[in-house]
Motif scaffolding. Sequence first.
Motif, mmCIF file in Angstrom:
data_model
loop_
_atom_site.group_PDB
_atom_site.id
_atom_site.type_symbol
_atom_site.label_atom_id
_atom_site.label_comp_id
_atom_site.label_asym_id
_atom_site.label_seq_id
_atom_site.Cartn_x
_atom_site.Cartn_y
_atom_site.Cartn_z
ATOM 1 N N UNK A 1 11.535 6.014 -6.013
ATOM 2 C CA UNK A 1 10.606 5.560 -5.288
ATOM 3 C C UNK A 1 10.739 3.868 -5.078
ATOM 4 N N UNK A 2 10.291 3.591 -3.775
ATOM 5 C CA UNK A 2 10.438 2.455 -3.310
ATOM 6 C C UNK A 2 8.866 1.587 -3.471
ATOM 7 N N UNK A 3 8.836 0.616 -4.215
ATOM 8 C CA UNK A 3 7.561 0.020 -4.519
ATOM 9 C C UNK A 3 7.707 -1.391 -3.882
ATOM 10 N N UNK A 4 6.498 -1.855 -3.305
ATOM 11 C CA UNK A 4 6.505 -3.224 -2.778
ATOM 12 C C UNK A 4 5.179 -3.724 -3.075
ATOM 13 N N UNK A 5 5.069 -4.983 -3.057
ATOM 14 C CA UNK A 5 3.922 -5.831 -2.912
ATOM 15 C C UNK A 5 3.640 -6.445 -1.592
ATOM 16 N N UNK A 6 2.791 -6.746 -1.027
ATOM 17 C CA UNK A 6 2.622 -6.939 0.324
ATOM 18 C C UNK A 6 1.089 -7.497 0.663
ATOM 19 N N UNK A 7 1.157 -8.214 1.895
ATOM 20 C CA UNK A 7 -0.085 -8.565 1.999
ATOM 21 C C UNK A 7 -0.769 -9.574 1.085
ATOM 22 N N UNK A 8 -1.957 -9.436 0.626
ATOM 23 C CA UNK A 8 -2.575 -10.478 -0.322
ATOM 24 C C UNK A 8 -2.461 -9.370 -1.684
ATOM 25 N N UNK A 9 -1.313 -9.546 -2.337
ATOM 26 C CA UNK A 9 -1.158 -8.621 -3.363
ATOM 27 C C UNK A 9 -1.435 -7.241 -3.493
ATOM 28 N N UNK A 10 -1.156 -6.537 -2.366
ATOM 29 C CA UNK A 10 -1.360 -4.984 -2.331
ATOM 30 C C UNK A 10 -0.128 -4.457 -3.030
ATOM 31 N N UNK A 11 -0.330 -3.164 -3.452
ATOM 32 C CA UNK A 11 1.093 -2.460 -4.007
ATOM 33 C C UNK A 11 1.173 -1.406 -3.161
ATOM 34 N N UNK A 12 2.184 -1.029 -2.710
ATOM 35 C CA UNK A 12 2.635 -0.012 -1.698
ATOM 36 C C UNK A 12 3.727 0.613 -1.879
ATOM 37 N N UNK A 13 3.752 2.178 -1.747
ATOM 38 C CA UNK A 13 5.143 3.045 -1.835
ATOM 39 C C UNK A 13 5.556 2.899 -0.325
ATOM 40 N N UNK A 14 6.871 2.747 -0.342
ATOM 41 C CA UNK A 14 7.338 2.641 0.956
ATOM 42 C C UNK A 14 7.991 4.161 1.201
ATOM 43 N N UNK A 15 7.757 4.689 2.334
ATOM 44 C CA UNK A 15 8.313 6.209 2.827
ATOM 45 C C UNK A 15 8.966 6.046 4.154
#
Length: 285
Positions: A1-15
């Motif tokens: 799994x690829x986990x990122x933090x983006x924008x204003x502290x949003x958490x996302x999974x990168x696919x």
Amino acid sequence: MRLCRYGNNRIGVVRGDYVHDVTGVLDRLGPYHYPLPTHDVLIAALDHLRSDIEALAGVSAPVALSEVRLQSPVANPGKLIAAPVNYQKHLEEARGDAALHHQNQIGEIQRVGLFLKATSSMVGPDEGVVIRFPNRRNDHEVELAVVIGKTADRVPVERALHVVAGYCIGLDMTVRGPEERSLRKSIDSYSVLGPWLVTADELGEPVNLELSLAVNGEIRQAANTRDLILSVPELIAFASSYYTLHPGDILFSGTPAGVGPVQPGDVIRASIDRIGEIAVSVRGS
Ligand code: MN
């Protein structure tokens, strides 16, 4: 799994080239009361929340990666630990260039040990590096960054990889000079982490990863983690022999040869096998 933090502290999974918003999983953390934990609470809960995160990612609308502003994948590391000289060719480079390190700071890592960078120096790739002392030499250092996932006190080498949550690309930016490393490498924005955290199960053992760095398209650093003097497990064992490692702690594993100066206006591109690439703008303050 690829986990990122983006924008204003949003958490996302990168696919692929898309981010799937899983910020809702943060509702599962806490509640917390003062004093707050000194570790990263999301990283600490990652194993526990993993299936929920995957499920959320499966139902959230994808957003193109090119549309989001990436922050450091770890929001609250308790400490940023770094290996000073952990590739033989960089040791030779440092010994041959008095501008790189003060005399008493050059030596085998087993003798000179590790150092700490201020957590306030941490930024994500899209935040960029801001040169604070433009009249001094400011260098890039690309490094494999290890994200600790479990509390670890005096962990043996054989078990060290079990405490790793994942990996990301690190830039250990540095102003050269005689001061302590912990001062020169702790300037705001001088610890870049990104583009995301690749979990340890996805990356596998970090033993044969090509890493490279280019400035304005010109390759400056190219190496492989098989040439680390102290391997990732050995670094974890070494660090945890002095202090307890906590979830979210970051370990910069050392930079290979080819370090060199950057100026405002430059763009640094760094990549590591099985992780990805970051593009980081350098600007003046
Ligand atoms: Mn470094």
